[in-house]
Write an enzyme that holds these catalytic residues in place. Structure first.
Site, PDB file in Angstrom:
ATOM      1  N   TRP A  10       0.814  -1.208   0.000  1.00 14.98           N
ATOM      2  CA  TRP A  10       0.000   0.000   0.000  1.00 14.98           C
ATOM      3  C   TRP A  10       0.842   1.250   0.000  1.00 14.98           C
ATOM      4  O   TRP A  10       0.521   2.227  -0.691  1.00 14.98           O
ATOM      5  CB  TRP A  10      -0.994  -0.034   1.173  1.00 14.98           C
ATOM      6  CG  TRP A  10      -1.949  -1.163   0.972  1.00 14.98           C
ATOM      7  CD1 TRP A  10      -1.990  -2.336   1.671  1.00 14.98           C
ATOM      8  CD2 TRP A  10      -2.939  -1.280  -0.062  1.00 14.98           C
ATOM      9  NE1 TRP A  10      -2.957  -3.165   1.134  1.00 14.98           N
ATOM     10  CE2 TRP A  10      -3.541  -2.551   0.082  1.00 14.98           C
ATOM     11  CE3 TRP A  10      -3.359  -0.443  -1.091  1.00 14.98           C
ATOM     12  CZ2 TRP A  10      -4.569  -2.992  -0.773  1.00 14.98           C
ATOM     13  CZ3 TRP A  10      -4.369  -0.874  -1.938  1.00 14.98           C
ATOM     14  CH2 TRP A  10      -4.960  -2.140  -1.770  1.00 14.98           C
ATOM     15  N   LYS A  70     -12.326  -2.418   7.272  1.00 18.38           N
ATOM     16  CA  LYS A  70     -11.607  -3.360   8.128  1.00 18.38           C
ATOM     17  C   LYS A  70     -12.243  -3.346   9.524  1.00 18.38           C
ATOM     18  O   LYS A  70     -12.812  -4.329   9.958  1.00 18.38           O
ATOM     19  CB  LYS A  70     -10.124  -2.994   8.231  1.00 18.38           C
ATOM     20  CG  LYS A  70      -9.487  -2.467   6.973  1.00 18.38           C
ATOM     21  CD  LYS A  70      -9.275  -3.516   5.894  1.00 18.38           C
ATOM     22  CE  LYS A  70      -8.474  -2.920   4.729  1.00 18.38           C
ATOM     23  NZ  LYS A  70      -8.219  -3.876   3.665  1.00 18.38           N
ATOM     24  N   ASP A 128      -1.843   6.334   6.391  1.00 18.53           N
ATOM     25  CA  ASP A 128      -2.909   5.497   5.823  1.00 18.53           C
ATOM     26  C   ASP A 128      -3.186   4.411   6.855  1.00 18.53           C
ATOM     27  O   ASP A 128      -2.545   3.371   6.873  1.00 18.53           O
ATOM     28  CB  ASP A 128      -2.468   4.881   4.497  1.00 18.53           C
ATOM     29  CG  ASP A 128      -3.466   3.824   4.006  1.00 18.53           C
ATOM     30  OD1 ASP A 128      -4.551   3.676   4.616  1.00 18.53           O
ATOM     31  OD2 ASP A 128      -3.153   3.149   3.009  1.00 18.53           O
TER      32      ASP A 128
END
Lengths: 360, 360
Positions: free
Chosen positions: A102, A196, A172
């Protein structure tokens, strides 16, 4: 109806209580005669839902008053552009710490809008470590430092907030958001896709220090403009209303669990059980350096890759689902977010033990 | 549980059957043991949901093979940037036809990325008309012509697709999408937020001719890049899974109604009833030129503005909700999308008659 233990990395399992409430309210939210999906976002009912969710998130994270909390569309990937578009308005320099897939995507997107500097990377260890803070090659005058506190695919997690001095720190936080307490005041921007620990896919929280807003690049789409969205209470255009509502229910559930201190204790215990079992086995292994192992995403390998298909099929038959590892890592991955009950981790360990006995 | 007739302009009323199915499947979608909200977007179950929804939309609109169908985040407002970012890659010129608030917002956003030309506007009539095609001042070499087939706030609607020769025609079809048949082959891009006729807020459909993709401006965020999203089946990043699922249920409902020809006949009848009643009354009025009145959004004024508050309160008490007009137009607005049953329009007319008798 029978429910499974779902180890998906995201979208991920949600608390049963939250789903039960959503089900009960589907056609008629609190006597309004309509679904939350059908409400005008400008109406009293939905505004109260949005305000309640926002207040709960502020309480959970103890968000200081000089920060805005936004609920936007576009995912964390949208913020890979949103962060540079908002924070590189007058300074194209930024530092990126790359500790997994990511982070790599974030720096690639930022290069469209400025000159991001890869200040540290653990790619040389296939992202099984986190580079020590003293090895980071930070730029003197960067607009911000960006990092990924938890890398979902590799299963590596920062255990503390790194110190980058006075430069705004941008995180993030998608895959460990709300899994542990965080000192928001140490950050310039925190962003997180909901899917999540916070709710369903389709909504992204952005917590931004107010002085960092209002100076975007000229090409910033209005939907990603923090100041405009903050001024409009995240309703510059129609927001993802139902996802916002589901986040509110999830926040309420989290408060009922005792908040972030309480959930952290449970998450620590769940992760320790699974890692301890893996480390004690000769059949299973986890490649990540012990000190930076993720509490949320636990990748593991079987001693023999040829057994992977059997493992997955038998797990599925035992109602333990979505355990296949990401293709870039291979093997298995168990994501054990807030809503995965401890009984799910216990059931997984039991299954792994049995599978090892038969095949080890 | 009692349901109301909800005349919200969007998010808007959904078919009860769709909500009932969503409710029934909330904790366990078709024996998977999980909610649609909890599924990995890469897993078989969700991929089948997404593919089914996409196929249904293609069937409903008879989308030609040389068009891609995308399900994106960010709303139609996101596409106000997305269209120029994708279509102005090598040509900054475009023509905009402005027939209401949304067209005004679209051209304003486009100015960030190129030189949009206001080729026609009906602002001089406070958007109660649509400028005749022969009055449009089109640019010779525009990258596209953009218009808004139905303006939600003013209640004006194009009754036919305008002819712009060989230049790609781009339509923000948010508020009349799927309310009538459309010849997709006449368009370069059609985009529509779901929250009127297609599902809940938080997902936006983009139907784009394939030859128009793949040449975006360098600053196009990846989440808005049509080619990248098409190549990834709209899953470049995690999509708005649950909203996509709800759209699929809504498309299935629409197919069960008989598709777009059948729903158009119903929509025509519903709108004609309401306009005929308003026109026959001295107490209510609609300012829009007869030939361009919207079938979806019916703004109307009371003879005396001082009665507005009473009208709204009594309507609410009669379970007729969200009738307040947009602040820029005033008065009332009844949005009567696909999912508003004819009985709702009848109930509204009955109420309006009674109110007129008491107050006229």
């Amino acid at each position: 109806m029978s429910r499974v233990y779902n180890f998906s990395a995201g979208p991920a399992t949600l608390p049963v209580d939250v789903l039960e409430q959503a089900k009960a309210e589907m056609l008629d939210w609190q006597g309004t005669g309509m679904s939350v999906m059908e409400m005008s976002h400008r109406g009293k009912a939905f505004v109260s839902i949005a305000e309640d969710a926002t207040a709960r998130l502020r309480r959970l994270l103890n968000v200081p008053d000089n920060y805005s909390v936004l609920f936007l569309q576009g995912g964390a990937a949208g913020q890979f552009a949103g962060v540079p578009l908002n924070l590189m308005g007058s300074n194209p320099k930024a530092d990126y710490i790359v500790t997994g897939n990511w982070g790599k995507k974030a720096i690639k997107e930022a290069a469209k809008y400025g000159q991001p500097n890869k200040a540290a990377s653990s790619e040389d260890t296939t992202f099984t470590t986190i580079p020590g803070r003293n090895s980071w090659q930070l730029t003197d005058d960067a607009a911000f430092v960006h990092y990924t506190p938890n890398e979902t695919i590799q299963g590596v997690e920062f255990q503390d907030t790194p110190d980058v001095g006075g430069v705004p720190l941008v995180a993030d936080m998608s895959s460990n958001f709300l899994s542990r307490p965080v000192d928001v005041s140490k950050y310039g921007v925190i962003y997180a896709g909901a899917q999540k620990n916070a709710g369903p896919a389709g909504i992204t929280m952005v917590i931004v220090r107010n002085d960092l807003m209002g100076k975007p690049q000229s090409g910033c789409p209005m939907i990603l403009d923090y100041q405009q969205q903050a001024d409009a209470d995240s309703m510059l255009n129609t927001p993802a209303c139902y996802a916002w509502y589901m986040c509110g229910l999830t926040f309420a559930w989290l408060e009922n669990q005792g908040g972030l201190d309480a959930i952290e204790a449970i998450n620590k215990r769940k992760a320790a059980k699974l890692y301890d079992f893996i480390d004690a086995s000769d059949f299973y292994s986890n490649p990540v350096e012990t000190s930076v192992r993720s509490r949320m995403n636990v990748p593991f390998l079987l001693a023999d890759d040829n057994l992977n298909a059997d493992f997955l099929a038998q797990a599925e038959a035992a109602d333990l689902t979505t355990l296949k590892g990401h293709r870039s890592v291979g093997g298995m991955r168990a994501s054990i977010y807030n809503a995965m009950p401890e009984s799910g981790v216990d059931a997984l360990i039991d299954f792994m033990q049995t599978f090892e006995k038969k095949n080890g």
